[in-house]
Design a protein around this motif. Structure first.
Motif, short mmCIF file in Angstrom:
data_model
loop_
_atom_site.label_atom_id
_atom_site.label_comp_id
_atom_site.label_asym_id
_atom_site.label_seq_id
_atom_site.Cartn_x
_atom_site.Cartn_y
_atom_site.Cartn_z
N GLU A 91 0.75 -1.04 0.13
CA GLU A 91 -0.13 -0.08 -0.02
C GLU A 91 0.89 1.31 -0.02
O GLU A 91 0.50 2.30 -0.45
N ILE A 92 2.10 1.21 0.62
CA ILE A 92 2.89 2.41 0.56
C ILE A 92 3.31 2.68 -0.82
O ILE A 92 3.35 3.77 -1.41
N ARG A 93 3.80 1.49 -1.58
CA ARG A 93 3.94 1.71 -2.81
C ARG A 93 2.82 2.05 -3.52
O ARG A 93 3.07 3.12 -4.62
N GLU A 94 1.79 1.86 -3.70
CA GLU A 94 0.57 2.29 -4.23
C GLU A 94 0.27 3.54 -3.87
O GLU A 94 -0.23 4.53 -5.01
N VAL A 95 0.40 4.19 -2.85
CA VAL A 95 0.40 5.57 -2.65
C VAL A 95 1.65 6.69 -3.02
O VAL A 95 1.21 7.43 -3.69
N LEU A 96 2.52 5.93 -2.90
CA LEU A 96 3.83 6.90 -3.40
C LEU A 96 4.43 6.95 -4.73
O LEU A 96 5.12 7.75 -5.10
N GLU A 97 4.17 5.82 -5.30
CA GLU A 97 4.73 5.81 -6.65
C GLU A 97 4.22 6.68 -7.71
O GLU A 97 5.10 7.27 -8.18
N PRO A 98 3.13 6.93 -7.52
CA PRO A 98 2.38 8.00 -8.42
C PRO A 98 3.10 9.42 -8.09
O PRO A 98 3.29 10.29 -8.95
N LEU A 99 3.23 9.60 -6.78
CA LEU A 99 3.79 10.84 -6.15
C LEU A 99 5.20 10.95 -6.73
O LEU A 99 5.76 12.06 -7.21
N ARG A 100 5.93 9.88 -6.55
CA ARG A 100 7.40 9.75 -7.24
C ARG A 100 7.58 10.17 -8.61
O ARG A 100 8.39 11.09 -9.02
N ASP A 101 6.70 9.68 -9.38
CA ASP A 101 6.52 9.86 -10.60
C ASP A 101 6.34 11.33 -10.99
O ASP A 101 6.70 12.11 -12.00
N ALA A 102 5.28 12.04 -10.19
CA ALA A 102 5.03 13.36 -10.47
C ALA A 102 6.17 14.28 -9.95
O ALA A 102 6.40 15.32 -10.88
N TRP A 103 6.93 14.02 -9.05
CA TRP A 103 8.16 14.62 -8.78
C TRP A 103 9.31 14.70 -9.71
O TRP A 103 10.07 15.60 -10.20
N GLU A 104 9.29 13.25 -10.40
CA GLU A 104 10.31 13.35 -11.64
C GLU A 104 9.95 14.20 -12.56
O GLU A 104 10.79 14.66 -13.32
N GLN A 105 8.80 13.95 -13.10
CA GLN A 105 8.38 14.91 -13.98
C GLN A 105 8.48 16.48 -13.69
O GLN A 105 8.96 17.21 -14.62
N ALA A 106 8.26 16.80 -12.43
CA ALA A 106 8.55 18.18 -12.10
C ALA A 106 9.86 18.40 -12.23
O ALA A 106 10.46 19.51 -12.55
N ALA A 107 10.84 17.33 -11.95
CA ALA A 107 12.22 17.47 -11.97
C ALA A 107 12.88 17.83 -13.20
O ALA A 107 13.75 18.65 -13.50
N LYS A 108 12.44 17.08 -14.24
CA LYS A 108 12.66 17.21 -15.81
C LYS A 108 11.90 18.49 -16.21
O LYS A 108 12.95 19.09 -16.97
N GLY A 109 10.98 18.85 -15.82
CA GLY A 109 10.38 20.13 -16.50
C GLY A 109 11.15 21.27 -15.99
O GLY A 109 11.66 22.25 -16.74
N LYS A 110 11.79 21.27 -14.67
CA LYS A 110 12.61 22.58 -14.10
C LYS A 110 13.90 22.40 -14.83
O LYS A 110 14.43 23.17 -15.31
N THR A 111 14.40 21.09 -15.17
CA THR A 111 15.57 21.22 -16.03
C THR A 111 15.40 21.43 -17.46
O THR A 111 16.41 22.41 -17.66
N GLY A 112 14.48 21.17 -18.09
CA GLY A 112 14.22 21.86 -19.27
C GLY A 112 13.88 23.39 -19.31
O GLY A 112 14.64 23.85 -20.13
N GLU A 113 13.46 23.69 -18.26
CA GLU A 113 13.22 25.08 -18.29
C GLU A 113 14.67 26.05 -18.01
O GLU A 113 14.96 27.03 -18.59
N GLN A 114 15.50 25.06 -17.27
CA GLN A 114 16.73 25.81 -16.67
C GLN A 114 17.61 25.90 -18.11
O GLN A 114 18.15 26.84 -18.29
N ALA A 115 17.64 24.74 -18.89
CA ALA A 115 18.41 24.64 -19.97
C ALA A 115 17.91 25.67 -21.15
O ALA A 115 18.87 26.06 -21.89
N ALA A 116 16.52 25.93 -21.14
CA ALA A 116 16.14 26.77 -22.25
C ALA A 116 16.70 28.32 -21.72
O ALA A 116 16.51 29.09 -22.63
#
Length: 106
Positions: free
Chosen positions: A80-105
């Motif tokens: 259940e911990i994985r069910e709760v946190l895996e989607p949140l982890r993926d959202a953080w990863e997308q945010a990190a990638k978006g931030k990196t892309g903005e910084q590069a641009a």
């Protein structure tokens, strides 16, 4: 002489953005759930909880979510911990990638 893998991991952490560090913490947490390592799960949850900045809106919700996961860890309900946190982890990863892309641009 240090283990080369350890040196690589240290460099990865030292060069990571704050968002990337959050993703790494989630990765450690999820790995610990698969190993059923209750101490490590609780330790990483504590680190995530302590790093919350309550000046920003989602902090209170994340605090409550991490407390809920602490309860699940106490009951050894790792799936259940994985069910709760895996989607949140993926959202953080997308945010990190978006931030990196903005910084590069920028």
């Amino acid at each position: 002489m240090q283990n080369p893998q350890q040196v690589y991991q240290q460099q990865a952490v030292m060069n990571a953005s704050p968002l990337q560090l959050v993703v790494k913490l989630y990765d450690l947490l999820l790995q610990a759930t698969y190993r059923k390592d209750q101490n490590r799960v609780r330790e990483v949850l504590n680190t995530l909880t302590e790093s919350l900045n309550f000046d920003h809106e989602p902090a209170e919700e994340l605090f409550q979510l991490y407390q809920y996961c602490q309860d699940l860890a106490r009951d050894e309900n790792y799936e259940e911990i994985r069910e709760v946190l895996e989607p949140l982890r993926d959202a953080w990863e997308q945010a990190a990638k978006g931030k990196t892309g903005e910084q590069a641009a920028g």
